[in-house]
Design an enzyme around this catalytic site. Structure first.
Site, PDB file in Angstrom:
ATOM      1  N   ASP A 373       0.825  -1.253   0.029  1.00 19.78           N
ATOM      2  CA  ASP A 373       0.062  -0.016  -0.112  1.00 19.78           C
ATOM      3  C   ASP A 373       0.818   1.325  -0.194  1.00 19.78           C
ATOM      4  OD1 ASP A 373      -2.436   1.677   0.278  1.00 19.78           O
ATOM      5  OD2 ASP A 373      -1.847   1.863   2.256  1.00 19.78           O
ATOM      6  N   ASP A 569      -1.825  -0.898   5.946  1.00 19.56           N
ATOM      7  CA  ASP A 569      -2.229  -0.519   7.243  1.00 19.56           C
ATOM      8  C   ASP A 569      -3.697  -0.287   7.469  1.00 19.56           C
ATOM      9  OD1 ASP A 569      -1.904   1.613   5.645  1.00 19.56           O
ATOM     10  OD2 ASP A 569      -1.452   2.880   7.655  1.00 19.56           O
ATOM     11  N   ASP A 573      -7.311  -2.121   3.588  1.00 15.06           N
ATOM     12  CA  ASP A 573      -6.429  -3.073   3.024  1.00 15.06           C
ATOM     13  C   ASP A 573      -6.594  -4.489   3.409  1.00 15.06           C
ATOM     14  OD1 ASP A 573      -4.306  -1.297   1.651  1.00 15.06           O
ATOM     15  OD2 ASP A 573      -3.734  -0.700   3.569  1.00 15.06           O
TER      16      ASP A 573
END
Length: 674
Positions: A373, A569, A573
């Site tokens: 990410d 995080d 996600d």
């Protein structure tokens, strides 16, 4: 559901989901729990300091009596008397355990093997060797169990430092010391300098030594993250249980009860990790049981068949068979292998890396594809507004007012930045707020419908966006759109800093054999591609949680033994973490969903924790294979020599206890940062 999910679940050993005490909500993360311990025979239970002292006392008594036998035996009419007295203290615990094992229909275990071998040596007049078999076995068990206890203790002490009592601030201004388990969300507590935070809480306004207002306070988070440097936590942010207040007294508003605090979640993660066996552990346990049975059978055949084909007496072959029995004990394998995983998990925990089980140490060694990410993972997650573009008739202040008013209840990094940068007082009349992960948020501000989010999100609601200039359209900033009453108010451009260690992590992962690195972010395409170019890796922007999950699942479905890892995080996600072969989440600032879904949790606020996790996993795998090769090789050599009459019981003792201790010593080479 993708095909790789079911195969991944089978690889994790999940055969009965109903019996699994932990489920992440997706198929491949359910795990079949096996009992902890050591040998398949039931030895190597959790030792205690008292049991270790008793074992050491019995060992010392036997050793003294055996030593006396060397001086008294030549003068005695009963040379077996003192060796027998030396034999009994160390034999009694083994006889007791053997009795319990036989009652449970487990006949081929190390207790019965050692008793038969030592009694046989006694029958042949080899009194010293008979006692030595049990003495060295007892010493080996003592040292091995002690090592296992310290490995477990190293893990548990990381999360058992929270105080049992807390200072509660009452409404009348008085303070009362209460048990920390009685604290409830909303309570106000005080933590003095040097004290440990008992529960998770929100930092309240802080006063300096001169009464001045401070925006932050310093805390020692080493117990949770492994970082020695103090961490500055801002007013309004979460202070987790187990951290230490450093500079001044602080007040915290309790967020959750003690049983649900971050430190307790860590304890549950680590304790559950011991239940999730790696494939190597399960294979070794099954192999060791069969190995013991086969060698025991060979020993019997050696006594019954070999004398018929040889001129040597039965006593010679009986002695050789006793060597077989001592060598057949599988302790070196069934203790050192699980202990290697315990050591790996413990070392990782002290470095702020939590593995949910040994199985993920194994899986991480096969990872060749890593997806990241962007926000809060490759970047710091601390956004700042770069510039605003208001659309007529709105002004920049109005744009900031509507966006910040709607976002003031969100925990998204972009939302926090927008609220922090707002200069005007925000609206208190905000209703019907609905946030969609990775897309945006909508609700009513002062009675008007307001939407803040990505361009794709607003277009999906039927809003028409203005045409941007070439420079604005390709700006490498995160772009957020705000609309009010179906009309575009303007654009907010925010920037985020790249983590200073990001380039180093990319280089280390490539050096570790990772051949594909990719960014999957819900951020603006231009911003994501600019970051990917800086790092020299592939990048894909404007990814919804569904797109992230689909991309990760497609990589995972390419096939084994190559595995895929995803690091993220945020709340959005969760699906991608679930789809990856190994999901890795930030434990500092990460969402609860991400932490609960992940297989590995990074408590250290540094990307280098990811490369350390790879390093520890590779070390554990290397030590496991070294121990297997050494143990089997040494035992095979002694068995071969014993069949030729070259090996004696002293060599068998080394092949059993000596090899086990060397294998246990080998695991302590596992450490972080190698």
């Amino acid at each position: 559901m993708h095909l790789h999910h079911s195969s991944h679940a089978q690889a994790h050993g999940c055969t009965d989901h109903a019996s699994c005490s932990h489920s992440h909500g997706h198929t491949h993360h359910a795990h079949h729990h096996e009992a902890t311990g050591g040998c398949a025979c039931g030895c190597h239970g959790h030792s205690t300091p008292l049991s270790e002292r008793i074992t050491l006392t019995l060992f010392g008594l036997s050793l003294v009596l055996l030593g006396l036998s060397f001086f008294v035996q030549p003068l005695s009419a009963y040379p077996w008397l003192l060796p027998l007295l030396a034999y009994l203290p160390v034999a009694f615990p083994i006889v007791r355990d053997a009795f319990h094992s036989v009652r449970n229909r487990d006949f081929f275990n190390e207790f019965t093997l050692m008793l038969v071998a030592s009694m046989g040596a006694f029958a042949l007049g080899e009194y010293t060797e008979a006692v030595a078999v049990l003495l060295f076995y007892t010493l080996g068990e003592y040292l091995q169990n002690r090592a296992a206890r310290f490995a477990r203790h190293d893990i548990r002490q990381l999360v058992q430092r929270t105080p049992r009592r807390a200072t509660l601030c009452l409404a009348d201004g008085t303070r009362q010391v209460v048990p920390s388990q009685t604290l409830q969300p909303g309570d106000l507590i005080e933590v003095k300098p040097g004290e440990c935070v008992p529960v998770d809480g929100q930092l309240q306004p802080v006063s300096g030594s001169r009464g001045e207002a401070l925006e932050q306070a310093d805390f020692d988070t080493a117990a949770l993250t492994g970082e020695s440097m103090p961490r500055a936590i801002r007013v309004g942010e979460t202070v987790e249980a187990g951290t230490l207040s450093l500079s001044q007294s602080v007040r915290l508003r309790v967020l959750r009860p003690e049983s649900a605090s971050a430190v307790q979640r860590m304890l549950h993660l680590i304790e559950d990790a011991s239940q999730r066996k790696a494939p190597a552990e399960r294979v070794i346990r099954r192999f060791a049981h069969r190995y013991t049975q086969i060698v025991f059978l060979l020993a019997v055949l050696l006594v019954l068949v070999a004398p018929l084909c040889s001129a040597q007496p039965v006593s010679v072959w009986l002695y050789r068979a006793l060597v077989f029995l001592v060598v057949s004990c599988p302790c070196a394998l069934v203790l050192s292998i699980p202990l290697a995983y315990f050591r790996g998990i413990g070392v990782a925990s002290r470095s702020g890396i939590l593995f949910r089980g040994g199985i993920f140490l194994d899986t991480l060694t096969r990872v060749k594809r890593v997806c990241f990410d962007k926000t809060g993972t490759l970047t710091t997650g601390e956004f700042e507004i770069n510039h605003l573009v208001a659309c007529a008739p709105y002004t920049a202040d109005q744009l900031c007012y509507y966006a910040a008013s709607l976002e003031q209840g969100s925990n998204h990094p972009l939302a926090r930045a927008i609220v922090r940068e707002a200069k005007l007082p925000l609206s208190t009349h905000v209703e019907g707020v609905c946030e969609q992960a990775g897309k945006g948020v909508q609700g009513c501000v002062d009675g008007d419908q307001v939407v803040v989010g990505t361009e794709a999100f607003l277009q999906s609601l039927g809003l028409t966006l203005p045409v941007l200039s070439e420079a604005e359209a390709h700006a490498d900033c995160s772009r957020v759109v705000c609309a009010r009453g179906g009309q575009i108010v303007g654009y907010l451009y925010l920037t985020d800093e790249l983590r200073p260690e990001a380039l180093q992590v990319v280089e280390r992962l490539r050096a570790a054999g990772v051949d594909r690195l990719q960014i999957l972010s819900g951020d603006h395409v231009a911003a994501v591609e600019a970051l990917g170019k800086r790092l020299g890796i592939a990048a894909q922007g404007e990814c919804t949680p569904e797109i992230k999950s689909r991309e990760v699942a497609a990589l995972s479905a390419i096939g084994t033994p190559v595995e895929t890892c995803f690091l993220g995080d945020g709340f959005n996600d969760g699906p991608a973490l679930a789809s990856a072969d190994v999901g890795v989440a930030w434990g500092t600032g990460g969402s609860d969903l991400a932490i609960e879904t992940a297989d590995v949790v990074l408590r250290r606020n540094s990307l280098l924790a990811l490369t350390d996790a790879f390093s520890i996993a590779r070390q554990v795998k290397r030590v496991v294979f070294q121990n297997i090769a050494f143990a089997l090789g040494a035992k095979a050599l002694v068995l071969l020599l014993a069949s030729w009459g070259i090996a004696h019981l002293w060599m068998a003792i080394f092949a059993d206890t000596g090899v086990a201790l060397l294998c246990v010593a080998n695991i302590w080479r596992i450490r972080c940062g190698v």
